[in-house]
Design a protein around this motif. Structure first.
Motif, mmCIF file in Angstrom:
data_model
loop_
_atom_site.group_PDB
_atom_site.id
_atom_site.type_symbol
_atom_site.label_atom_id
_atom_site.label_comp_id
_atom_site.label_asym_id
_atom_site.label_seq_id
_atom_site.Cartn_x
_atom_site.Cartn_y
_atom_site.Cartn_z
ATOM 1 N N THR A 51 0.824 -1.212 0.000
ATOM 2 C CA THR A 51 0.000 0.000 0.000
ATOM 3 C C THR A 51 0.856 1.258 0.000
ATOM 4 N N VAL A 52 0.425 2.249 -0.790
ATOM 5 C CA VAL A 52 1.123 3.532 -0.845
ATOM 6 C C VAL A 52 0.612 4.437 0.279
ATOM 7 N N ILE A 53 1.491 5.268 0.806
ATOM 8 C CA ILE A 53 1.119 6.281 1.799
ATOM 9 C C ILE A 53 0.638 7.499 1.020
ATOM 10 N N LYS A 54 -0.671 7.694 0.981
ATOM 11 C CA LYS A 54 -1.286 8.744 0.143
ATOM 12 C C LYS A 54 -0.750 10.140 0.468
ATOM 13 N N ASP A 55 -0.492 10.430 1.745
ATOM 14 C CA ASP A 55 -0.018 11.760 2.150
ATOM 15 C C ASP A 55 1.366 12.101 1.604
ATOM 16 N N SER A 56 2.080 11.107 1.081
ATOM 17 C CA SER A 56 3.445 11.355 0.595
ATOM 18 C C SER A 56 3.472 11.797 -0.876
ATOM 19 N N LYS A 57 2.311 11.974 -1.483
ATOM 20 C CA LYS A 57 2.253 12.322 -2.913
ATOM 21 C C LYS A 57 2.988 13.634 -3.182
ATOM 22 N N ASP A 58 3.797 13.622 -4.226
ATOM 23 C CA ASP A 58 4.604 14.765 -4.635
ATOM 24 C C ASP A 58 4.535 14.838 -6.163
ATOM 25 N N ALA A 59 5.024 15.903 -6.731
ATOM 26 C CA ALA A 59 5.077 16.010 -8.192
ATOM 27 C C ALA A 59 5.999 14.914 -8.721
ATOM 28 N N PRO A 60 5.645 14.294 -9.850
ATOM 29 C CA PRO A 60 6.520 13.250 -10.389
ATOM 30 C C PRO A 60 7.900 13.809 -10.719
#
Length: 138
Positions: A51-60
């Motif tokens: 599972t991915v930690i959704k809060d860690s999303k950053d620009a690719p």
């Protein structure tokens, strides 16, 4: 994935079981490349990917030749049914989240690591400290 090199390092104290990992990808080619989303990590017999930690999303991140990107990986969240391994299959995602991924490449881990259903991974980022922030308190 021929122009990319992958590695995994332990972020735990020496002598302690490995739970916190930093995955690093280096652009070894001559052209820029873009990484999308997060490393897709799924063991052959697992029902689901880690599972991915959704809060860690950053620009690719876009990597110039020689540049690196990182994702942090928490191996075990203290749940049952651990799977011990010294490699992990990693696939790269394309620009379409539901689109085609690269075939998996086995990444060597720094020794035997236990994984369970509590395992989590972050999105790719160029800042290793940012990635680690999401797993080091776990």
């Amino acid at each position: 994935m021929g122009d990319l090199a992958f590695s995994a390092t332990s972020e735990d104290e020496k002598g302690k079981p490995v739970r916190h990992l930093l995955l690093t990808v280096t652009n070894t080619g001559k052209k820029k490349c873009r990484l999308y989303e997060y490393p897709y990590l799924k063991f052959p017999n697992a029902r689901e990917a880690i599972t991915v930690i959704k809060d860690s999303k950053d620009a690719p991140p876009t990597l110039a030749p020689g540049e690196k990107a990182h994702a942090a990986l928490l191996g075990t969240g203290g749940r049952m049914d651990t799977y011990d391994t010294n490699t992990i299959p990693l696939s790269l995602q394309g620009p379409d989240p539901d689109g085609k991924m690269s075939g998996p490449v086995d990444i060597s881990l720094p020794g035997q690591v236990a994984f369970d259903d509590g395992a989590r991974v972050t999105y790719w980022t160029t800042a290793s400290g940012l990635a680690l922030r999401f797993i080091m308190s776990s």
